[in-house]
Design a protein around this motif. Structure first.
Motif, short mmCIF file in Angstrom:
data_model
loop_
_atom_site.label_atom_id
_atom_site.label_comp_id
_atom_site.label_asym_id
_atom_site.label_seq_id
_atom_site.Cartn_x
_atom_site.Cartn_y
_atom_site.Cartn_z
N VAL A 1 0.79 -1.24 0.23
CA VAL A 1 0.04 0.01 0.08
C VAL A 1 0.77 1.34 0.08
CG1 VAL A 1 -1.63 1.26 1.35
CG2 VAL A 1 -2.00 -1.07 0.99
N GLY A 2 2.12 1.46 1.00
CA GLY A 2 2.70 2.40 0.73
C GLY A 2 3.53 2.77 -0.43
N TYR A 3 4.04 1.56 -1.28
CA TYR A 3 4.89 1.85 -2.36
C TYR A 3 3.58 2.34 -3.57
CZ TYR A 3 7.47 0.71 -6.48
OH TYR A 3 7.95 0.58 -7.77
N LEU A 4 2.56 1.65 -3.66
CA LEU A 4 1.38 2.22 -4.31
C LEU A 4 1.08 3.70 -4.32
CD1 LEU A 4 -0.92 -0.87 -4.89
CD2 LEU A 4 1.03 -0.20 -6.35
N PHE A 5 0.87 4.06 -2.95
CA PHE A 5 0.54 5.47 -2.74
C PHE A 5 1.85 6.37 -3.23
CE2 PHE A 5 -2.96 4.46 0.18
CZ PHE A 5 -3.63 5.03 -0.38
N TYR A 6 2.86 6.11 -2.94
CA TYR A 6 4.13 6.60 -3.53
C TYR A 6 4.49 6.78 -5.00
CZ TYR A 6 9.27 7.85 -4.14
OH TYR A 6 10.22 8.50 -4.50
N ASP A 7 4.28 5.59 -5.45
CA ASP A 7 4.45 5.41 -6.89
C ASP A 7 3.43 6.15 -7.65
OD1 ASP A 7 5.64 4.67 -9.28
OD2 ASP A 7 4.92 2.63 -9.17
N MET A 8 2.02 6.10 -7.23
CA MET A 8 0.75 6.95 -7.87
C MET A 8 1.24 8.46 -7.83
SD MET A 8 -2.86 4.76 -6.97
CE MET A 8 -2.55 4.41 -5.34
N TYR A 9 1.66 8.83 -6.61
CA TYR A 9 2.00 10.24 -6.39
C TYR A 9 2.98 10.83 -7.58
CZ TYR A 9 3.79 14.54 -4.69
OH TYR A 9 4.04 15.97 -4.26
N THR A 10 4.30 10.02 -7.45
CA THR A 10 5.24 10.41 -8.23
C THR A 10 5.01 10.29 -9.79
OG1 THR A 10 6.19 8.14 -8.05
CG2 THR A 10 6.90 9.81 -6.58
N SER A 11 4.28 9.25 -9.83
CA SER A 11 3.88 8.96 -11.43
C SER A 11 2.79 9.98 -11.97
CB SER A 11 3.30 7.76 -11.70
OG SER A 11 4.34 6.61 -11.57
N GLY A 12 1.97 10.33 -11.09
CA GLY A 12 0.80 11.25 -11.39
C GLY A 12 1.67 12.89 -11.73
N VAL A 13 2.35 13.13 -10.92
CA VAL A 13 3.32 14.37 -10.91
C VAL A 13 3.70 14.25 -12.37
CG1 VAL A 13 5.01 15.78 -9.93
CG2 VAL A 13 3.38 14.95 -8.55
N LYS A 14 4.66 13.41 -12.73
CA LYS A 14 5.26 13.09 -13.95
C LYS A 14 4.47 13.46 -15.21
CE LYS A 14 8.84 10.36 -16.18
NZ LYS A 14 9.63 8.98 -16.11
N VAL A 15 3.10 12.45 -15.05
CA VAL A 15 2.15 12.51 -16.17
C VAL A 15 1.65 13.94 -16.23
CG1 VAL A 15 0.17 11.56 -17.16
CG2 VAL A 15 1.77 10.06 -16.11
N THR A 16 1.21 14.55 -15.14
CA THR A 16 0.83 16.04 -15.34
C THR A 16 1.83 17.13 -15.86
OG1 THR A 16 -0.29 15.45 -13.15
CG2 THR A 16 -0.21 17.92 -13.84
N ARG A 17 3.02 16.87 -15.50
CA ARG A 17 4.01 17.74 -16.02
C ARG A 17 4.12 17.71 -17.55
NH1 ARG A 17 8.16 15.96 -13.55
NH2 ARG A 17 7.97 17.48 -11.59
N GLN A 18 4.01 16.34 -17.82
CA GLN A 18 4.13 16.00 -19.63
C GLN A 18 2.94 16.52 -20.24
OE1 GLN A 18 4.67 11.94 -19.70
NE2 GLN A 18 6.98 11.98 -19.66
#
Length: 208
Positions: A86-103
């Motif tokens: 759960v902790g890894y998925l939350f962290y990964d969703m946050y960092t990946s979401g920021v990256k996709v939003t920036r793109q």
């Protein structure tokens, strides 16, 4: 002296959330007993200790008199593994979401691709759980699960270099390992401790 009652968290051979009762090795499903007890209390329309205890006794008696066939789905619950997943998925969703939003908002050029990632576990449950966990992370989605070879085909947004493709594969293997350590059997946990298999696709297949 043999124990009359054995709980599943002390016996890996039992299905999760269950117990083994008596010398005849009758397996009782604890969620089913709780559900039958709740129905008993609702039928009496009064929440009292007497109704709860009576319902519990009746539920156990019914399960012992009419045992259901023992079905093991291969699911095990590991609390520490679940917390890590759960902790890894939350962290990964946050960092990946920021990256996709920036793109998206900055209009950064990127090249999408479809890659094949062979997994180490071949059980249907672990394949499905890993595919669902990977699809919940922005920036990549599972488009096919090939059961015969235990391979998932992943659509990734960043495929500009072989290093990015390899990073996407490592992310899938990491999620597979955490998923198996959260819900897998001891044999499956031993499998994910081994090195990942070589990828079937050395490079991504460009997406249209």
């Amino acid at each position: 002296m043999k124990r009359i009652l054995r709980l599943s968290f002390r016996n890996a051979d039992l299905p999760p959330l269950s117990c083994e009762f008596g010398s005849r090795r009758r397996v009782l499903d604890l969620p089913l007993i709780a559900w039958l007890t709740l129905i008993w209390v609702l039928l009496w329309s009064t929440l009292t200790w007497a109704n709860v205890i009576t319902g519990l006794v009746v539920s156990v008696a019914v399960c012992l008199a009419f045992p259901l066939p023992r079905v093991d789905l291969g699911l095990r619950l590991h609390l520490w593994g679940i917390l890590r997943l759960v902790g890894y998925l939350f962290y990964d969703m946050y960092t990946s979401g920021v990256k996709v939003t920036r793109q998206t908002f900055l209009g950064l050029p990127h090249r999408a691709a479809v890659i094949g990632v062979p997994l180490r576990c071949r059980s249907d449950l672990m394949l499905a759980a890993t595919a669902v966990a990977v699809s919940n992370v922005p920036g990549g989605s599972i488009i096919e699960v090939r059961r015969a070879t235990a391979t998932v085909f992943l659509h990734v947004l960043d495929a500009d270099s072989p290093e990015e493709l390899e990073a996407a594969r490592r992310q899938v293997w990491r999620i597979e390992e955490l998923t198996v350590r959260a819900f897998g059997t001891p044999d499956e946990i031993a499998r994910v401790a081994e090195p990942p298999p070589p990828p079937q696709l050395a490079a991504g297949r460009p997406a249209p």
